[in-house]
Design a protein around this motif. Sequence first.
Motif, PDB file in Angstrom:
ATOM      1  N   GLU A 125       1.490 152.413  17.812  1.00  0.00           N
ATOM      2  CA  GLU A 125       1.522 152.378  16.341  1.00  0.00           C
ATOM      3  C   GLU A 125       2.472 153.457  15.814  1.00  0.00           C
ATOM      4  OE1 GLU A 125       0.218 150.329  13.951  1.00  0.00           O
ATOM      5  OE2 GLU A 125      -0.135 149.097  15.729  1.00  0.00           O
ATOM      6  N   ASN A 126       2.597 154.543  16.590  1.00  0.00           N
ATOM      7  CA  ASN A 126       3.476 155.636  16.175  1.00  0.00           C
ATOM      8  C   ASN A 126       4.930 155.186  16.012  1.00  0.00           C
ATOM      9  OD1 ASN A 126       1.832 158.116  16.045  1.00  0.00           O
ATOM     10  ND2 ASN A 126       1.382 157.591  18.168  1.00  0.00           N
ATOM     11  N   TRP A 127       5.357 154.199  16.794  1.00  0.00           N
ATOM     12  CA  TRP A 127       6.758 153.756  16.705  1.00  0.00           C
ATOM     13  C   TRP A 127       6.982 153.040  15.380  1.00  0.00           C
ATOM     14  CZ3 TRP A 127       6.380 156.855  20.167  1.00  0.00           C
ATOM     15  CH2 TRP A 127       5.940 156.664  21.469  1.00  0.00           C
ATOM     16  N   LYS A 128       5.925 152.344  14.940  1.00  0.00           N
ATOM     17  CA  LYS A 128       6.075 151.610  13.674  1.00  0.00           C
ATOM     18  C   LYS A 128       6.232 152.570  12.497  1.00  0.00           C
ATOM     19  CE  LYS A 128       3.772 147.365  15.039  1.00  0.00           C
ATOM     20  NZ  LYS A 128       2.664 147.616  15.990  1.00  0.00           N
ATOM     21  N   ALA A 129       5.690 153.794  12.676  1.00  0.00           N
ATOM     22  CA  ALA A 129       5.781 154.760  11.585  1.00  0.00           C
ATOM     23  C   ALA A 129       7.194 155.337  11.455  1.00  0.00           C
ATOM     24  CB  ALA A 129       4.788 155.888  11.817  1.00  0.00           C
ATOM     25  N   VAL A 130       8.036 155.106  12.482  1.00  0.00           N
ATOM     26  CA  VAL A 130       9.420 155.588  12.398  1.00  0.00           C
ATOM     27  C   VAL A 130      10.185 154.680  11.442  1.00  0.00           C
ATOM     28  CG1 VAL A 130      11.567 155.905  13.684  1.00  0.00           C
ATOM     29  CG2 VAL A 130       9.396 156.547  14.719  1.00  0.00           C
ATOM     30  N   PRO A 131      10.801 155.252  10.395  1.00  0.00           N
ATOM     31  CA  PRO A 131      11.455 154.392   9.389  1.00  0.00           C
ATOM     32  C   PRO A 131      12.639 153.622   9.980  1.00  0.00           C
ATOM     33  CG  PRO A 131      12.017 156.700   9.038  1.00  0.00           C
ATOM     34  CD  PRO A 131      10.955 156.677  10.097  1.00  0.00           C
ATOM     35  N   ASP A 132      12.950 152.477   9.380  1.00  0.00           N
ATOM     36  CA  ASP A 132      14.129 151.713   9.799  1.00  0.00           C
ATOM     37  C   ASP A 132      15.383 152.318   9.171  1.00  0.00           C
ATOM     38  OD1 ASP A 132      12.609 150.017  11.252  1.00  0.00           O
ATOM     39  OD2 ASP A 132      12.500 148.456   9.718  1.00  0.00           O
ATOM     40  N   PHE A 133      16.523 152.022   9.788  1.00  0.00           N
ATOM     41  CA  PHE A 133      17.801 152.516   9.252  1.00  0.00           C
ATOM     42  C   PHE A 133      18.206 151.694   8.043  1.00  0.00           C
ATOM     43  CE2 PHE A 133      22.546 152.313   9.378  1.00  0.00           C
ATOM     44  CZ  PHE A 133      22.794 153.648   9.082  1.00  0.00           C
ATOM     45  N   ARG A 134      18.520 152.375   6.976  1.00  0.00           N
ATOM     46  CA  ARG A 134      19.045 151.667   5.804  1.00  0.00           C
ATOM     47  C   ARG A 134      20.365 152.301   5.423  1.00  0.00           C
ATOM     48  NH1 ARG A 134      16.856 148.243   6.857  1.00  0.00           N
ATOM     49  NH2 ARG A 134      14.804 147.423   6.382  1.00  0.00           N
ATOM     50  N   TYR A 135      21.445 151.567   5.627  1.00  0.00           N
ATOM     51  CA  TYR A 135      22.768 152.125   5.299  1.00  0.00           C
ATOM     52  C   TYR A 135      22.919 152.228   3.790  1.00  0.00           C
ATOM     53  CZ  TYR A 135      27.807 152.393   4.667  1.00  0.00           C
ATOM     54  OH  TYR A 135      29.064 152.763   4.273  1.00  0.00           O
ATOM     55  N   GLN A 136      23.264 153.423   3.323  1.00  0.00           N
ATOM     56  CA  GLN A 136      23.513 153.611   1.896  1.00  0.00           C
ATOM     57  C   GLN A 136      25.001 153.431   1.640  1.00  0.00           C
ATOM     58  OE1 GLN A 136      21.050 154.150  -0.365  1.00  0.00           O
ATOM     59  NE2 GLN A 136      19.669 153.862   1.379  1.00  0.00           N
ATOM     60  N   ALA A 137      25.346 152.307   1.028  1.00  0.00           N
ATOM     61  CA  ALA A 137      26.765 152.048   0.727  1.00  0.00           C
ATOM     62  C   ALA A 137      27.220 152.996  -0.369  1.00  0.00           C
ATOM     63  CB  ALA A 137      26.940 150.608   0.289  1.00  0.00           C
ATOM     64  N   PRO A 138      28.527 153.301  -0.414  1.00  0.00           N
ATOM     65  CA  PRO A 138      29.002 154.155  -1.504  1.00  0.00           C
ATOM     66  C   PRO A 138      28.773 153.456  -2.850  1.00  0.00           C
ATOM     67  CG  PRO A 138      30.847 153.223  -0.287  1.00  0.00           C
ATOM     68  CD  PRO A 138      29.603 152.908   0.481  1.00  0.00           C
ATOM     69  N   SER A 139      28.529 154.256  -3.877  1.00  0.00           N
ATOM     70  CA  SER A 139      28.337 153.668  -5.206  1.00  0.00           C
ATOM     71  C   SER A 139      29.687 153.179  -5.732  1.00  0.00           C
ATOM     72  CB  SER A 139      27.775 154.722  -6.150  1.00  0.00           C
ATOM     73  OG  SER A 139      28.756 155.716  -6.359  1.00  0.00           O
ATOM     74  N   SER A 140      29.626 152.362  -6.774  1.00  0.00           N
ATOM     75  CA  SER A 140      30.865 151.868  -7.378  1.00  0.00           C
ATOM     76  C   SER A 140      31.729 153.032  -7.836  1.00  0.00           C
ATOM     77  CB  SER A 140      30.556 150.952  -8.555  1.00  0.00           C
ATOM     78  OG  SER A 140      29.998 149.756  -8.081  1.00  0.00           O
ATOM     79  N   ALA A 141      31.080 154.052  -8.387  1.00  0.00           N
ATOM     80  CA  ALA A 141      31.846 155.204  -8.893  1.00  0.00           C
ATOM     81  C   ALA A 141      32.604 155.873  -7.750  1.00  0.00           C
ATOM     82  CB  ALA A 141      30.910 156.195  -9.566  1.00  0.00           C
ATOM     83  N   GLU A 142      31.946 156.000  -6.587  1.00  0.00           N
ATOM     84  CA  GLU A 142      32.624 156.631  -5.451  1.00  0.00           C
ATOM     85  C   GLU A 142      33.802 155.789  -4.978  1.00  0.00           C
ATOM     86  OE1 GLU A 142      29.876 158.764  -2.383  1.00  0.00           O
ATOM     87  OE2 GLU A 142      28.657 157.378  -3.574  1.00  0.00           O
ATOM     88  N   LYS A 143      33.563 154.475  -4.914  1.00  0.00           N
ATOM     89  CA  LYS A 143      34.654 153.587  -4.478  1.00  0.00           C
ATOM     90  C   LYS A 143      35.843 153.730  -5.409  1.00  0.00           C
ATOM     91  CE  LYS A 143      31.761 150.042  -2.435  1.00  0.00           C
ATOM     92  NZ  LYS A 143      31.050 148.813  -2.758  1.00  0.00           N
ATOM     93  N   ILE A 144      35.530 153.737  -6.704  1.00  0.00           N
ATOM     94  CA  ILE A 144      36.626 153.816  -7.674  1.00  0.00           C
ATOM     95  C   ILE A 144      37.338 155.154  -7.547  1.00  0.00           C
ATOM     96  CG2 ILE A 144      37.085 153.996 -10.152  1.00  0.00           C
ATOM     97  CD1 ILE A 144      34.979 151.762 -10.492  1.00  0.00           C
ATOM     98  N   ARG A 145      36.568 156.222  -7.301  1.00  0.00           N
ATOM     99  CA  ARG A 145      37.194 157.532  -7.198  1.00  0.00           C
ATOM    100  C   ARG A 145      38.161 157.588  -6.012  1.00  0.00           C
ATOM    101  NH1 ARG A 145      32.826 160.834  -7.094  1.00  0.00           N
ATOM    102  NH2 ARG A 145      33.047 161.041  -4.848  1.00  0.00           N
ATOM    103  N   THR A 146      37.764 157.029  -4.867  1.00  0.00           N
ATOM    104  CA  THR A 146      38.676 157.087  -3.716  1.00  0.00           C
ATOM    105  C   THR A 146      39.841 156.119  -3.876  1.00  0.00           C
ATOM    106  OG1 THR A 146      37.023 155.714  -2.608  1.00  0.00           O
ATOM    107  CG2 THR A 146      37.241 157.970  -1.843  1.00  0.00           C
ATOM    108  N   ALA A 147      39.635 155.069  -4.686  1.00  0.00           N
ATOM    109  CA  ALA A 147      40.705 154.090  -4.863  1.00  0.00           C
ATOM    110  C   ALA A 147      41.720 154.549  -5.906  1.00  0.00           C
ATOM    111  CB  ALA A 147      40.115 152.740  -5.271  1.00  0.00           C
ATOM    112  N   LEU A 148      41.285 155.496  -6.748  1.00  0.00           N
ATOM    113  CA  LEU A 148      42.104 155.871  -7.900  1.00  0.00           C
ATOM    114  C   LEU A 148      43.514 156.365  -7.567  1.00  0.00           C
ATOM    115  CD1 LEU A 148      41.612 155.685 -10.898  1.00  0.00           C
ATOM    116  CD2 LEU A 148      41.006 158.106 -10.918  1.00  0.00           C
ATOM    117  N   PRO A 149      43.680 157.238  -6.545  1.00  0.00           N
ATOM    118  CA  PRO A 149      45.047 157.698  -6.252  1.00  0.00           C
ATOM    119  C   PRO A 149      46.010 156.531  -6.033  1.00  0.00           C
ATOM    120  CG  PRO A 149      43.458 158.929  -4.954  1.00  0.00           C
ATOM    121  CD  PRO A 149      42.692 157.856  -5.654  1.00  0.00           C
ATOM    122  N   GLY A 150      45.536 155.498  -5.352  1.00  0.00           N
ATOM    123  CA  GLY A 150      46.380 154.330  -5.130  1.00  0.00           C
ATOM    124  C   GLY A 150      46.808 153.703  -6.445  1.00  0.00           C
ATOM    125  N   LEU A 151      45.851 153.565  -7.345  1.00  0.00           N
ATOM    126  CA  LEU A 151      46.158 152.942  -8.633  1.00  0.00           C
ATOM    127  C   LEU A 151      47.155 153.790  -9.407  1.00  0.00           C
ATOM    128  CD1 LEU A 151      45.443 150.559 -10.494  1.00  0.00           C
ATOM    129  CD2 LEU A 151      43.797 152.061 -11.620  1.00  0.00           C
TER     130      LEU A 151
END
Lengths: 418, 481
Positions: free
Chosen positions: B430-456
């Motif tokens: 049961e202890n293994w079930k208590a280990v949380p699953d991996f959830r990838y946190q994608a970058p937010s839209s604001a972060e994407k836009i910030r890294t894309a901005l120099p190109g623009l």
Amino acid sequence: MTGMWRHELRLFLRQRLALPTLLLTALLSIASVWAGMAEIARQHDTIARIQPQQAADVAAIAKWVSKEGDAGNAAYYTFHATWDSPSPLAFAAIGQRDVAPYILRVRALGLEAQLYESENYNAELALPGRFDWAFVLTYLAPLFVIVLLHDLKSGEREAGRMGLLAAMARNERALWRRRIAWRLGFLLAALLVPFLIAAVLSGAGALNIALFTLVTIAYLLFWTALCLWIGSHGWSSVTNAATLAASWLVLTLILPALANLAINAAIPVRQGVELTLEQREKIHGGWDRPRAETMQAFFKAHPEWRDTEIPADGFSWKWYHAFQHLGDLAAAPQAKAYRAGLEARDDWSARAGTVLPAVGVQVVLHRLAQTDLKEGLAYQDRVREYHEQLRRFYYSYIFNEAPFKETDFEKAPKWNVG
Amino acid sequence: MNAIRLIAADEWRLMRRNRVAMLGLAMLLALSTIAALTSIAQRDNSDAIRARFQAQADQAFDGAPARHPHRMVHYGHFVFRPLPALAAFDSGVDSFTGNTIYLEGHRQNSANFGDVRQSSLLVRFGQLTPAFVLQALAPLILIFIGFGIVARERERGTIRQLFAHGVTIRRLLIGKTLGLGGIAALMLAPAALALGWLVAAESAPLMPSLMLLGGYAAYLAIWVLLIIIASSLAAHARTALMALIGIWALTVILLPRIAPDVALATNPTLTRLETDIAIQEDLRRMGDSHNPEDPFFTAFKERTLKQYGVEKIEDLPLNYGGLLAVEGEKLTSKLFDDYADRQFAAQRAQSGLKDAVGLISPTIALRRLSMSASGTDLEGHRRFLAQAEAYRFAIVQQLNQLQATKVTYSDDRNRNKDPEAAKRVRIDPENWKAVPDFRYQAPSSAEKIRTALPGLLILLGWLAVLGLGMRLAARRLEATA
């Protein structure tokens, strides 16, 4: 006769686009050869650089392991370096060498979890592809052929000299042959001379160099033929140039991309992940399975150790290595399927190369330079073989319960650089 | 205004009659559509496969039998990087970076099974995505359609007739720009539809999608202006064609390949093997867990005993073996982070250098914008690596804590001698079930836009410079027409 050749040469070199095109070709060829040589030198350096580091790492492990002399510890903690030295022609066609590892450390535990490791490389830099000689030949050389040949006849027609030329030339075909020969000859020289010098300096074999050269000539002849065929329709120079550039776009960018799309969709390879998942279940399940069952299965693969004693419980390296190896055996069908999938993809690409000249050139050059997917697989085969030697080496200590002394570390099989 | 519209309309009428132009346009639209459809299907498929593998790995972990917690540390876990919806528009470096990592104790494994190593050399010809079609092919088709747009009028002398009818040079150029711009807009249409579909049906983020659309529109506008300028300045249509194809080959094909060589030569990075060895050496220097008299681990023991106010390890309320495992993992993990940071910094410097070449190649600038807004740039992969490492550390420490709290020190010591102890160290699954699953946190839209901005910004800079170039072209045209 020589006078007419010389005359044509003067005419050719006086053309506005001729000299700049040739100089640019030579420049790009030199630059690409130089960049390729630099990359390969870097790879040689890396391979040389890791040797003392690796030796120091093994020495440090030997120091503490030899105190107890437990062969199990030696096998568990010692990694062995393998490397895939670039072939002499790799500089001209770097191929997969920038994305597939050419150095890899393995230890005598389950191999399938180690074999597919990837290298730390900057994917954004690898994405556009390398600037190597094969690139200059495949993509840029056809453009230069087009620049030099698109107006071979239409240019004369537009300048109003066509009738005059036809009337004056004793043999009109010979005249065009001379003109084509000069253009193609200079272009070939501009492309090939830097390559040939570098190839000789790198110590490439004469046969391979000859094949490279032949492929180059054949590829440029294909583009020359296309230029002449397009030019034979009596269109204007502009139309010729546009049509040829469009053909180039289709033949070197669009169709190869479509072929890649089709091949990868038709032959999915998911077994890579599947086999690692499978192997890990098998190996770690080893701790929970009845020990006798594990040993029985292992002895089938290694009957020479059938008579060794295994403790009924408690930890034993013999047992540990038995289920490590069984993990590899369990994953073997997927590993085979995975490899077959990769080979099928490669074979279909080669087939695409028989109809798409740009693909064909890339396939042949990278095969000759030993930088393609096949070479990556061959390297994996060598690692498999080496891993087997390592296993047998450590088994002889573990199963014979022989102490592993400091000097024994030097007896481990060496990676064969052949 | 009327004259401008007439000129643009006249341009379209001419183009409809130009078979090469129509063929090129039809081919591009067809390719764009094929690219969009296959790319969306492929993205959905890859993402579904990864999600399925992830579920399988989660299930395997949760369903593991009763084991010693340290067995689970070595059993480890697999994590898969989900593929963002906009990868269907620009797959970026996704095929070049592995998408799965095997996480285990004491070791940091690489992300494996990237498509590039599973494909033949064909993959290096470029992958057919809407992004590739617009980046590489659309400009060339625009060149074929537009190289003669002004030069042709001048060669035939029709330009003087236009002036005679009171058309100013400014209006002529604006009309021509609109005419060619209309074609460019048409080329953008399938990709715009694909983006719309991704936003509507596959919940792609809206703002980055709009930024993509804006970026590609700016990129095609740059080529429209370049073509008009070259066509106005060149003495003959053919010269314009040659010059434009030259610029295309240089900025789209050549520079993006040369820039990485420069970046690699100036910022070399360590190979995996060297990093591995260096980490092992650092570890040995910090503390040798195999040496019973090692100062680091002796100090840790003293500290722990003092903390719990006991004399002997056996008297600790917790399993010392577990505590030692927690401490050891802290050491290695710190080193992994340090080396990864250095690696990331070097790679960022490399990418920065490559991006700087974007100042002379709009294609490089557009790629920065495109990959970053799509979430398929190297930064996104680094996010995955960093999160996977953080997750690895978290679950390994959770398991080590289980060893410290749920397994007694004496059972741990005697598990190889005493079958009863061996049974007791295998704790409740049961202890293994208590280990949380991996959830990838994608970058937010604001972060994407910030890294894309120099190109623009670089693309907008190009537009501004070419706006000035148009003035120059107009002046030249006035002088020569």
